[in-house]
Design a protein around this motif. Sequence first.
Motif, PDB file in Angstrom:
ATOM      1  N   LEU A  82      26.033  40.033  38.914  1.00  0.00           N
ATOM      2  CA  LEU A  82      25.412  39.578  37.961  1.00  0.00           C
ATOM      3  C   LEU A  82      26.066  38.753  37.092  1.00  0.00           C
ATOM      4  CD1 LEU A  82      23.907  43.135  36.950  1.00  0.00           C
ATOM      5  CD2 LEU A  82      22.463  41.214  37.483  1.00  0.00           C
ATOM      6  N   VAL A  83      27.281  38.669  36.848  1.00  0.00           N
ATOM      7  CA  VAL A  83      28.389  37.903  36.014  1.00  0.00           C
ATOM      8  C   VAL A  83      28.031  36.617  37.026  1.00  0.00           C
ATOM      9  CG1 VAL A  83      30.532  37.350  35.648  1.00  0.00           C
ATOM     10  CG2 VAL A  83      29.691  39.829  35.336  1.00  0.00           C
ATOM     11  N   GLN A  84      28.238  36.711  38.078  1.00  0.00           N
ATOM     12  CA  GLN A  84      28.245  35.057  38.785  1.00  0.00           C
ATOM     13  C   GLN A  84      26.801  34.433  38.692  1.00  0.00           C
ATOM     14  OE1 GLN A  84      27.513  33.953  43.512  1.00  0.00           O
ATOM     15  NE2 GLN A  84      29.175  35.356  43.329  1.00  0.00           N
ATOM     16  N   PHE A  85      25.793  35.059  38.787  1.00  0.00           N
ATOM     17  CA  PHE A  85      24.411  34.682  38.368  1.00  0.00           C
ATOM     18  C   PHE A  85      24.174  34.304  36.833  1.00  0.00           C
ATOM     19  CE2 PHE A  85      23.807  35.419  42.739  1.00  0.00           C
ATOM     20  CZ  PHE A  85      22.890  34.559  43.372  1.00  0.00           C
ATOM     21  N   GLY A  86      24.792  34.840  36.128  1.00  0.00           N
ATOM     22  CA  GLY A  86      24.610  34.923  34.640  1.00  0.00           C
ATOM     23  C   GLY A  86      25.248  33.471  34.452  1.00  0.00           C
ATOM     24  N   ILE A  87      26.323  33.203  35.075  1.00  0.00           N
ATOM     25  CA  ILE A  87      27.122  31.966  34.767  1.00  0.00           C
ATOM     26  C   ILE A  87      26.326  30.923  35.274  1.00  0.00           C
ATOM     27  CG2 ILE A  87      29.197  30.649  35.648  1.00  0.00           C
ATOM     28  CD1 ILE A  87      30.860  33.487  35.553  1.00  0.00           C
ATOM     29  N   ASP A  88      25.725  31.117  36.533  1.00  0.00           N
ATOM     30  CA  ASP A  88      24.936  29.904  37.225  1.00  0.00           C
ATOM     31  C   ASP A  88      23.883  29.670  36.290  1.00  0.00           C
ATOM     32  OD1 ASP A  88      26.675  30.331  39.267  1.00  0.00           O
ATOM     33  OD2 ASP A  88      25.167  31.087  40.777  1.00  0.00           O
ATOM     34  N   VAL A  89      22.989  30.636  35.568  1.00  0.00           N
ATOM     35  CA  VAL A  89      21.926  30.183  34.591  1.00  0.00           C
ATOM     36  C   VAL A  89      22.548  29.779  33.513  1.00  0.00           C
ATOM     37  CG1 VAL A  89      20.235  31.393  33.017  1.00  0.00           C
ATOM     38  CG2 VAL A  89      20.588  32.290  35.421  1.00  0.00           C
ATOM     39  N   ALA A  90      23.715  30.223  32.810  1.00  0.00           N
ATOM     40  CA  ALA A  90      24.100  29.319  31.819  1.00  0.00           C
ATOM     41  C   ALA A  90      24.433  27.976  31.892  1.00  0.00           C
ATOM     42  CB  ALA A  90      25.230  30.244  31.134  1.00  0.00           C
ATOM     43  N   GLY A 100      27.046  17.247  35.712  1.00  0.00           N
ATOM     44  CA  GLY A 100      27.608  18.322  34.731  1.00  0.00           C
ATOM     45  C   GLY A 100      27.631  19.665  35.288  1.00  0.00           C
ATOM     46  N   MET A 101      26.857  20.063  36.095  1.00  0.00           N
ATOM     47  CA  MET A 101      26.998  21.223  36.573  1.00  0.00           C
ATOM     48  C   MET A 101      28.358  21.644  37.242  1.00  0.00           C
ATOM     49  SD  MET A 101      23.105  22.573  37.880  1.00  0.00           S
ATOM     50  CE  MET A 101      23.517  23.991  38.500  1.00  0.00           C
ATOM     51  N   SER A 102      28.399  20.827  38.224  1.00  0.00           N
ATOM     52  CA  SER A 102      29.743  20.770  38.818  1.00  0.00           C
ATOM     53  C   SER A 102      31.116  20.669  38.024  1.00  0.00           C
ATOM     54  CB  SER A 102      29.830  19.669  39.792  1.00  0.00           C
ATOM     55  OG  SER A 102      28.791  19.491  40.974  1.00  0.00           O
ATOM     56  N   ALA A 103      31.112  19.888  37.075  1.00  0.00           N
ATOM     57  CA  ALA A 103      32.232  20.075  35.977  1.00  0.00           C
ATOM     58  C   ALA A 103      32.577  21.229  35.197  1.00  0.00           C
ATOM     59  CB  ALA A 103      32.034  18.821  34.982  1.00  0.00           C
ATOM     60  N   LEU A 104      31.109  21.870  34.660  1.00  0.00           N
ATOM     61  CA  LEU A 104      31.110  23.172  34.324  1.00  0.00           C
ATOM     62  C   LEU A 104      31.788  24.328  35.163  1.00  0.00           C
ATOM     63  CD1 LEU A 104      28.080  22.928  32.082  1.00  0.00           C
ATOM     64  CD2 LEU A 104      30.380  22.901  31.455  1.00  0.00           C
ATOM     65  N   PHE A 105      31.215  24.205  36.667  1.00  0.00           N
ATOM     66  CA  PHE A 105      31.685  25.192  37.373  1.00  0.00           C
ATOM     67  C   PHE A 105      33.080  25.194  37.719  1.00  0.00           C
ATOM     68  CE2 PHE A 105      27.253  25.612  39.206  1.00  0.00           C
ATOM     69  CZ  PHE A 105      27.059  26.939  38.508  1.00  0.00           C
ATOM     70  N   GLN A 106      33.445  24.086  37.730  1.00  0.00           N
ATOM     71  CA  GLN A 106      35.228  23.873  37.968  1.00  0.00           C
ATOM     72  C   GLN A 106      35.748  24.596  36.741  1.00  0.00           C
ATOM     73  OE1 GLN A 106      36.630  22.530  40.621  1.00  0.00           O
ATOM     74  NE2 GLN A 106      38.704  22.921  39.557  1.00  0.00           N
ATOM     75  N   GLY A 113      41.737  34.250  37.962  1.00  0.00           N
ATOM     76  CA  GLY A 113      40.909  35.535  38.510  1.00  0.00           C
ATOM     77  C   GLY A 113      39.634  35.422  38.507  1.00  0.00           C
ATOM     78  N   VAL A 114      38.866  34.663  38.037  1.00  0.00           N
ATOM     79  CA  VAL A 114      37.345  34.414  37.861  1.00  0.00           C
ATOM     80  C   VAL A 114      36.879  34.093  39.386  1.00  0.00           C
ATOM     81  CG1 VAL A 114      35.422  33.049  37.231  1.00  0.00           C
ATOM     82  CG2 VAL A 114      37.322  33.615  35.500  1.00  0.00           C
ATOM     83  N   VAL A 118      34.381  36.995  40.504  1.00  0.00           N
ATOM     84  CA  VAL A 118      33.100  36.743  40.384  1.00  0.00           C
ATOM     85  C   VAL A 118      32.451  35.884  41.614  1.00  0.00           C
ATOM     86  CG1 VAL A 118      31.417  35.457  38.820  1.00  0.00           C
ATOM     87  CG2 VAL A 118      33.333  36.471  37.894  1.00  0.00           C
ATOM     88  N   TYR A 119      33.321  35.197  42.485  1.00  0.00           N
ATOM     89  CA  TYR A 119      32.744  34.659  43.422  1.00  0.00           C
ATOM     90  C   TYR A 119      33.274  35.007  44.957  1.00  0.00           C
ATOM     91  CZ  TYR A 119      30.913  31.605  39.928  1.00  0.00           C
ATOM     92  OH  TYR A 119      29.979  30.921  38.987  1.00  0.00           O
ATOM     93  N   ASP A 120      34.610  35.100  44.875  1.00  0.00           N
ATOM     94  CA  ASP A 120      35.114  35.209  46.292  1.00  0.00           C
ATOM     95  C   ASP A 120      35.652  36.615  47.074  1.00  0.00           C
ATOM     96  OD1 ASP A 120      34.746  32.415  46.452  1.00  0.00           O
ATOM     97  OD2 ASP A 120      36.896  31.942  45.554  1.00  0.00           O
ATOM     98  N   GLY A 121      35.607  37.615  45.984  1.00  0.00           N
ATOM     99  CA  GLY A 121      35.931  38.702  46.402  1.00  0.00           C
ATOM    100  C   GLY A 121      34.959  40.077  45.926  1.00  0.00           C
ATOM    101  N   LEU A 122      34.919  40.516  44.702  1.00  0.00           N
ATOM    102  CA  LEU A 122      34.043  41.786  44.665  1.00  0.00           C
ATOM    103  C   LEU A 122      32.603  41.567  44.903  1.00  0.00           C
ATOM    104  CD1 LEU A 122      35.497  42.724  40.954  1.00  0.00           C
ATOM    105  CD2 LEU A 122      36.180  44.037  43.480  1.00  0.00           C
ATOM    106  N   PRO A 123      32.056  40.313  44.838  1.00  0.00           N
ATOM    107  CA  PRO A 123      30.782  40.250  45.134  1.00  0.00           C
ATOM    108  C   PRO A 123      30.325  41.000  46.569  1.00  0.00           C
ATOM    109  CG  PRO A 123      31.136  38.269  44.033  1.00  0.00           C
ATOM    110  CD  PRO A 123      32.396  39.033  44.325  1.00  0.00           C
ATOM    111  N   TYR A 124      31.334  40.751  47.498  1.00  0.00           N
ATOM    112  CA  TYR A 124      31.218  41.172  48.787  1.00  0.00           C
ATOM    113  C   TYR A 124      30.843  42.857  48.997  1.00  0.00           C
ATOM    114  CZ  TYR A 124      31.907  36.208  50.005  1.00  0.00           C
ATOM    115  OH  TYR A 124      31.577  35.121  50.317  1.00  0.00           O
TER     116      TYR A 124
END
Length: 190
Positions: A82-90, A100-106, A113-114, A118-124
């Motif tokens: 939910l945090v990951q997808f919330g970040i994606d929406v924001a 611009g999206m790539s720069a913000l994701f970077q 820790g993010v 949010v992406y590579d560990g806990l979501p699994y």
Amino acid sequence: MTPRFALIAAPLFACAYGAIRIVDGLDGSRGPGFAWTAGHLAFMAALVLFAWLFLWFRELAGRDAPATASAAAGIAGVAALLVQFGIDVAVGFAAADQEGMSALFQQVTSVPGVSFLVYDGLPYLFYVAQLVLMIRLAVLRVLPAWTLAPVVVYLALPIVSKDLIPVSALFMLVALFPLVRRPVTAPAAA
């Protein structure tokens, strides 16, 4: 909310996300825009329903330590997603284009820790918990053993290609269908 609604709606929202994701990519890139946001919101709805289902699966599995640990892990995975997808929406709202999206994701993933949280560990944990709980329900004969085959296909298809998410979600619907026909009650408070 009833278990029957969640059992049907969660996979269908995931299917909608996958289908919208494909449509969003038809022009060669995904996001930002309406399709990006709509698809992500559809999956977020699926996640909320799956969190509720984890509690119900825990009940069906006997509310013991393994069922509780699996449900808790699944809910932790849901929270991370939910945090990951919330970040994606924001990011989709904040950026004017893919660059611009790539720069913000970077910027987001450079925060210590993010990436893991949010992406590579806990979501699994979301996916692992589904598998463990479904195996547990099959062992307890709450679900027929054959339902494990569509669960494995559901989990494997997005690894092959994210474009298979709609098909994958339909396999999950097939796996959950025996529970739709079962007399059910809502999960009790933990």
